[in-house]
Design a protein around this motif. Sequence first.
Motif, short mmCIF file in Angstrom:
data_model
loop_
_atom_site.label_atom_id
_atom_site.label_comp_id
_atom_site.label_asym_id
_atom_site.label_seq_id
_atom_site.Cartn_x
_atom_site.Cartn_y
_atom_site.Cartn_z
N GLY A 61 0.81 -1.22 0.00
CA GLY A 61 0.00 0.00 0.00
C GLY A 61 0.84 1.26 0.00
O GLY A 61 0.42 2.29 -0.55
N VAL A 62 2.01 1.22 0.63
CA VAL A 62 2.89 2.40 0.65
C VAL A 62 3.99 2.28 -0.40
O VAL A 62 4.85 3.16 -0.51
N PHE A 81 -1.12 -7.22 -8.37
CA PHE A 81 -0.42 -7.65 -7.16
C PHE A 81 -1.40 -7.86 -6.01
O PHE A 81 -1.45 -8.92 -5.39
N SER A 82 -2.15 -6.82 -5.70
CA SER A 82 -3.08 -6.90 -4.59
C SER A 82 -4.24 -7.84 -4.89
O SER A 82 -4.72 -8.55 -3.99
N ILE A 83 -4.70 -7.86 -6.15
CA ILE A 83 -5.81 -8.74 -6.51
C ILE A 83 -5.43 -10.20 -6.31
O ILE A 83 -6.17 -10.98 -5.71
N LEU A 84 -4.25 -10.59 -6.79
CA LEU A 84 -3.82 -11.98 -6.62
C LEU A 84 -3.63 -12.32 -5.16
O LEU A 84 -4.04 -13.40 -4.70
N GLN A 85 -3.03 -11.42 -4.41
CA GLN A 85 -2.83 -11.66 -2.98
C GLN A 85 -4.16 -11.85 -2.27
O GLN A 85 -4.33 -12.77 -1.46
N GLY A 267 -6.76 1.38 1.62
CA GLY A 267 -5.52 1.20 2.38
C GLY A 267 -4.53 0.27 1.73
O GLY A 267 -3.32 0.47 1.83
N LEU A 268 -5.02 -0.76 1.03
CA LEU A 268 -4.12 -1.74 0.43
C LEU A 268 -3.38 -1.20 -0.79
O LEU A 268 -2.23 -1.54 -1.01
N LEU A 269 -4.04 -0.38 -1.60
CA LEU A 269 -3.40 0.01 -2.86
C LEU A 269 -3.70 1.43 -3.31
O LEU A 269 -2.79 2.22 -3.56
N THR A 391 -12.98 -6.72 -1.89
CA THR A 391 -11.76 -5.94 -2.12
C THR A 391 -11.16 -6.25 -3.48
O THR A 391 -10.74 -5.35 -4.22
N MET A 392 -11.11 -7.54 -3.82
CA MET A 392 -10.53 -7.95 -5.10
C MET A 392 -11.31 -7.34 -6.27
O MET A 392 -10.71 -6.80 -7.21
#
Length: 448
Positions: A61-62, A81-85, A267-269, A391-392
Amino acid sequence: MPVEPARSARPLSASAPRSTAEPAPRAAAVAPPPGGCAAWLAWAIGASVYVLAVIHRTSLGVAGLDAADRFGIGASALSTFSILQVLVYAAMQIPVGLLVDRFGPRRVLLLGVVLLSAGQLAFAFSAAFAPALASRAVLGCGDAMTFISVLRIAARWFPAARNPLVAQLTGLAGMGGNLVTTVVLAQALHSEGWTPTFTAIALLGAGVFALVALFLREAPAGAPVAPVAAAPRLAVGRQVREAWREPGTRLGLWVHFTTQFPGNAFGLLWGLPYLVEAQGLSRAGAGGLLTLLVLANMSFGLLFGRLLSRTARARMPIVLTVIAATAAGWAVVLAWPGHRPPLWLVVGIILVMGTNGPASLVGLDYARALNPGERLGTASGIVNMGGFIGTMVTLFGIGVLLDVLTPADAAGYSAEAFRWAFCWQYVPMAVGTLMILRLRKKVAAAGA
């Protein structure tokens, strides 16, 4: 093990046949979970793994803008990145719940720490998109093993009336990990660089692994370590089906889905890019607002935990109020003339999103109220999928819209592009709200 009393668990059928040749064996008395200092110690050790998992989860996220430069990727690829995670996290929830029910939370937590550390270490040394993506998938797998395990430990150690408060405190502890990310990691990333920063985070796992392995007691003294040692183990498919049939499980999933994703996606991305590129803030100013989001989560977690410990009737009012406030707050921000709302309004929506995480934990309380102890991990896993699926969907939708709305030769994303891309949030929010309104009557009829 001592099994927490489920407030609305379904009783055994009164018409079940009983042998007349010999009296039915008397069930052994089971002491209720004791609570006390030992319970808080066990919870704190388990929660330390969840704090570590949140540090790993939110580290991107940062680092979103740095990752885009390092790997030479655009918004859609960055969101991958975030979607796969998150996809891996969500897909692992039911398997993890089954593992916790079968093998106990301590073993699952240890495996989670190993996967978190391995994934982050690989990410630290990745120089290309594909290996970095694979490392985030491993990290997501380890992350998935933490939260449900901590809740299972709490269910063994604390009386049932304490569980809503302990769940909120677990979320609050996780927000402490998010605070480390926004304050410490963001600074270290720009002063020390990519590889040293992410390597240091990976090495934190060694200390947490030792803490769990040496000191965690997942059940009080005298209680069986296996979660349901005396109960017949159901087939995996049947275990999942019976948990899903409970209306509280399904309502819990949709509560988790609808309330969690706005703050999570921010917050994540997408929070840092939005604040820097659309609102014109410095990285330090954006980091300060992300820190405010974390602090708001912690404050509302304490508030909601106290309310839910006093009365279960507070569940649905909390959920519907949070959904309405989030929808209304973003409507004002996105409709503001000139696409750049004043700072006080941006601060306001961030404070509102601080309610999202704590409200999502209400979904787990619905599942706990209508599921017996032997399938509590499975039911919690189903519920915990909800917010991460939301979220995804949100991360992907915003990323695609930003790319569509931004010219190929543009240096960054405009405030206008962010404005329309963030409108995507209303699609999953509307779907989730309709499902909550549909299912709450069934749960009320079941007495939860």
